[in-house]
Design a protein around this motif. Structure first.
Motif, PDB file in Angstrom:
ATOM      1  N   GLU A 128       0.814  -1.218   0.000  1.00  0.00           N
ATOM      2  CA  GLU A 128       0.000   0.000   0.000  1.00  0.00           C
ATOM      3  C   GLU A 128       0.855   1.278   0.000  1.00  0.00           C
ATOM      4  N   LEU A 129       2.165   1.139   0.089  1.00  0.00           N
ATOM      5  CA  LEU A 129       3.047   2.303   0.089  1.00  0.00           C
ATOM      6  C   LEU A 129       3.223   2.807  -1.344  1.00  0.00           C
ATOM      7  N   ASN A 130       2.913   4.066  -1.559  1.00  0.00           N
ATOM      8  CA  ASN A 130       3.136   4.719  -2.845  1.00  0.00           C
ATOM      9  C   ASN A 130       4.079   5.880  -2.602  1.00  0.00           C
ATOM     10  N   GLY A 131       5.041   6.036  -3.480  1.00  0.00           N
ATOM     11  CA  GLY A 131       6.004   7.105  -3.281  1.00  0.00           C
ATOM     12  C   GLY A 131       6.618   7.554  -4.584  1.00  0.00           C
ATOM     13  N   ALA A 132       7.556   8.472  -4.445  1.00  0.00           N
ATOM     14  CA  ALA A 132       8.260   9.015  -5.605  1.00  0.00           C
ATOM     15  C   ALA A 132       9.685   9.329  -5.204  1.00  0.00           C
ATOM     16  N   MET A 133      10.562   9.272  -6.190  1.00  0.00           N
ATOM     17  CA  MET A 133      11.949   9.637  -5.984  1.00  0.00           C
ATOM     18  C   MET A 133      12.331  10.651  -7.053  1.00  0.00           C
ATOM     19  N   LEU A 134      12.967  11.723  -6.620  1.00  0.00           N
ATOM     20  CA  LEU A 134      13.488  12.723  -7.530  1.00  0.00           C
ATOM     21  C   LEU A 134      15.000  12.690  -7.442  1.00  0.00           C
ATOM     22  N   ALA A 135      15.659  12.463  -8.577  1.00  0.00           N
ATOM     23  CA  ALA A 135      17.123  12.490  -8.645  1.00  0.00           C
ATOM     24  C   ALA A 135      17.513  13.612  -9.601  1.00  0.00           C
ATOM     25  N   THR A 146      15.742  12.958  -3.407  1.00  0.00           N
ATOM     26  CA  THR A 146      14.713  13.078  -2.381  1.00  0.00           C
ATOM     27  C   THR A 146      13.702  11.972  -2.623  1.00  0.00           C
ATOM     28  N   ILE A 147      13.398  11.229  -1.576  1.00  0.00           N
ATOM     29  CA  ILE A 147      12.380  10.183  -1.656  1.00  0.00           C
ATOM     30  C   ILE A 147      11.227  10.605  -0.763  1.00  0.00           C
ATOM     31  N   SER A 148      10.043  10.587  -1.339  1.00  0.00           N
ATOM     32  CA  SER A 148       8.841  11.004  -0.624  1.00  0.00           C
ATOM     33  C   SER A 148       7.804   9.894  -0.672  1.00  0.00           C
ATOM     34  N   VAL A 149       6.895   9.885   0.301  1.00  0.00           N
ATOM     35  CA  VAL A 149       5.792   8.925   0.318  1.00  0.00           C
ATOM     36  C   VAL A 149       4.472   9.678   0.369  1.00  0.00           C
ATOM     37  N   ARG A 150       3.454   9.054  -0.210  1.00  0.00           N
ATOM     38  CA  ARG A 150       2.129   9.674  -0.203  1.00  0.00           C
ATOM     39  C   ARG A 150       1.484   9.463   1.161  1.00  0.00           C
ATOM     40  N   VAL A 151       1.010  10.575   1.740  1.00  0.00           N
ATOM     41  CA  VAL A 151       0.257  10.552   2.985  1.00  0.00           C
ATOM     42  C   VAL A 151      -0.990  11.398   2.748  1.00  0.00           C
ATOM     43  N   GLY A 152      -2.134  10.745   2.717  1.00  0.00           N
ATOM     44  CA  GLY A 152      -3.371  11.468   2.401  1.00  0.00           C
ATOM     45  C   GLY A 152      -3.307  11.995   0.979  1.00  0.00           C
ATOM     46  N   ASP A 153      -3.515  13.303   0.842  1.00  0.00           N
ATOM     47  CA  ASP A 153      -3.505  13.928  -0.475  1.00  0.00           C
ATOM     48  C   ASP A 153      -2.158  14.516  -0.861  1.00  0.00           C
ATOM     49  N   GLY A 154      -1.154  14.397   0.009  1.00  0.00           N
ATOM     50  CA  GLY A 154       0.137  15.021  -0.280  1.00  0.00           C
ATOM     51  C   GLY A 154       1.300  14.053  -0.236  1.00  0.00           C
TER      52      GLY A 154
END
Length: 175
Positions: A128-135, A146-154
């Motif tokens: 269920e973890l959705n995220g993104a990585m920006l290199a 930077t690695i980020s994960v989706r929490v709610g709408d952000g």
């Protein structure tokens, strides 16, 4: 948890592309800019392991023949080190890949993304973890991730990593 989070940081050097029959030829400039040996420090900036600092030493290898890239090496926290390996390739109209053994094991899947000039943005998934990585590559010899994960709408940043080129390879700057 640390293994999965820090491991995702090594994914940073891989990239993803838009949906089409084959990878865009412009993506090759980004792949070429991240080939070689990199080292740097990072920190987990959110979550249970917030404040944990780590160091990574990674090597990127590009394969022009099959639109693929592999990066591997180690990341360390104190006296503990963990082998890292990520692979990405062009398949089914976009880039796909896995970190370690992918989401079915203890790693992450790369399920999409884009390459544009000096940066790559990946879509990451594990259960269920959705995220993104920006290199982003700057000056040909520095990379920030930077690695980020989706929490709610952000999206919430979780990992920050800065790498410096440590080999003698000279690359042209991508714009």
């Amino acid at each position: 948890m640390f293994r999965s989070i820090v491991a995702a940081a090594s994914l940073l050097i891989l990239s993803a592309g838009p949906v089409m029959a084959g990878p865009p030829s412009s993506d090759q400039a980004f792949f070429q800019s991240v080939q070689g040996e990199w080292a740097g420090a990072g920190e987990i900036v959110a979550g249970k392991y917030k404040g944990t600092k780590f160091n990574c030493k990674l090597a990127g290898v590009q394969s022009l023949a099959d639109a693929a890239m592999t990066i591997g090496g180690t990341c360390r926290v104190g006296i503990f080190s963990q082998r890292m390996e990520a692979k990405i390739h062009w398949a089914k109209g976009g880039y796909r890949g896995a970190f370690l053994d992918g989401a079915l094991g203890k790693g992450l899947d790369i399920v999409g993304g884009n390459v544009g000039g000096s940066r790559a943005i990946f879509t990451l998934k594990r259960n269920e973890l959705n995220g993104a990585m920006l290199a982003r590559v700057t000056d040909g010899d520095k990379m920030t991730i930077t690695i980020s994960v989706r929490v709610g709408d952000g999206m919430v940043p979780v990992i920050g990593l800065g790498l410096n080129r440590i080999d003698a390879v000279t690359t042209s700057s991508v714009r």
